[in-house]
Design an enzyme around this catalytic site. Structure first.
Site, mmCIF file in Angstrom:
data_model
loop_
_atom_site.group_PDB
_atom_site.id
_atom_site.type_symbol
_atom_site.label_atom_id
_atom_site.label_comp_id
_atom_site.label_asym_id
_atom_site.label_seq_id
_atom_site.Cartn_x
_atom_site.Cartn_y
_atom_site.Cartn_z
ATOM 1 C CE LYS A 121 -2.135 3.504 2.144
ATOM 2 N NZ LYS A 121 -1.574 4.530 3.036
ATOM 3 C CG ASP A 140 -7.329 2.294 1.934
ATOM 4 O OD1 ASP A 140 -8.421 1.816 1.613
ATOM 5 O OD2 ASP A 140 -7.088 3.503 1.878
#
Length: 211
Positions: A121, A140
């Site tokens: 991420k 996320d």
DNA sequence: CTCCCGATAT
DNA sequence: ATATCAGGAG
């Protein structure tokens, strides 16, 4: 309606709402951005900016972190949560940046995630923000939740969700779309009590149908 | 899968 | 009081 068709309905609505959002994290040097993104794990950008406003007065490059004691770094970043892990990772990260990468942040995802504190991420955000490299979809907690609620996926695994979304979302929208979902997830499709009654995309959402 | 952990909204 | 937050490492 197919997923692709629903995407084509939803995207313009979110685009109209959020436009071209600029980075919420404040930084001067590329290295500072990477540090800021590491700090943003499980923490709001607003909080990160409060912390980095002071930290970045003395930290511009990896060498500045090497000279700083870990306890000092911990005090700076304490309010972002997970501060001991983050401080340790940022220290190790700086060492690898100096020894292996000679202060140059690698532009390849596989290399970037070798750096301590940098996962998939974080790497995607850094690449997209600094060099407009958008190889993946940032999945996320928000993108995960909204993708499941809307009905785009039925899965909890970020990597699987990313692959599923890639199947029907054109590549040029990958980065911006995940950004839109995150923004929408923060102010409307919130985790605890989603505001479906005033949601702009409710007509294209499976979750809303169930209510 | 568990731990890390303070701030914030409910 | 408690769930949740722009995750990553072991």
């Amino acid at each position: 309606m197919t997923k692709k068709e629903r995407f084509k309905k939803i995207f313009p609505i979110l685009k109209e709402k959020f436009g071209e959002p600029k980075a919420a994290l404040e930084f001067e040097t590329p290295y500072q951005l990477m540090v800021a993104v590491i700090l943003s794990a499980q923490c709001t950008d607003v909080r990160v900016n409060i912390v980095t406003k002071e930290l970045f007065k003395v930290v511009k490059e990896p060498a500045d972190i090497r000279e700083m004691k870990q306890e000092t770094l911990e005090k700076y970043i304490k309010s972002t949560g997970f501060y001991k892990n983050k401080a340790k990772n940022i220290k190790l990260n700086a060492e690898m940046m100096l020894d292996k990468y000679k202060d140059i942040i690698p532009k390849k995802l596989e290399e970037l995630i070798e750096l301590p504190g940098v996962g998939r991420k974080t790497a995607n955000v850094v690449l997209g923000e600094l060099w407009n490299i958008r190889e993946g979809i940032v999945v996320d907690t928000h993108v995960k939740r909204l993708s499941n609620r809307i009905g785009f996926v039925k899965n909890d695994n970020p990597e699987i969700i990313e692959r599923e979304l890639m199947k029907f979302i054109p590549k040029k929208y990958w980065f911006i779309y995940s950004h839109y979902l995150i923004l929408h997830g923060r102010n409307k499709c919130i985790a605890r009590k989603p505001k479906c009654e005033i949601c702009e995309i409710r007509n294209y959402c499976k979750y809303n149908e169930k209510i």
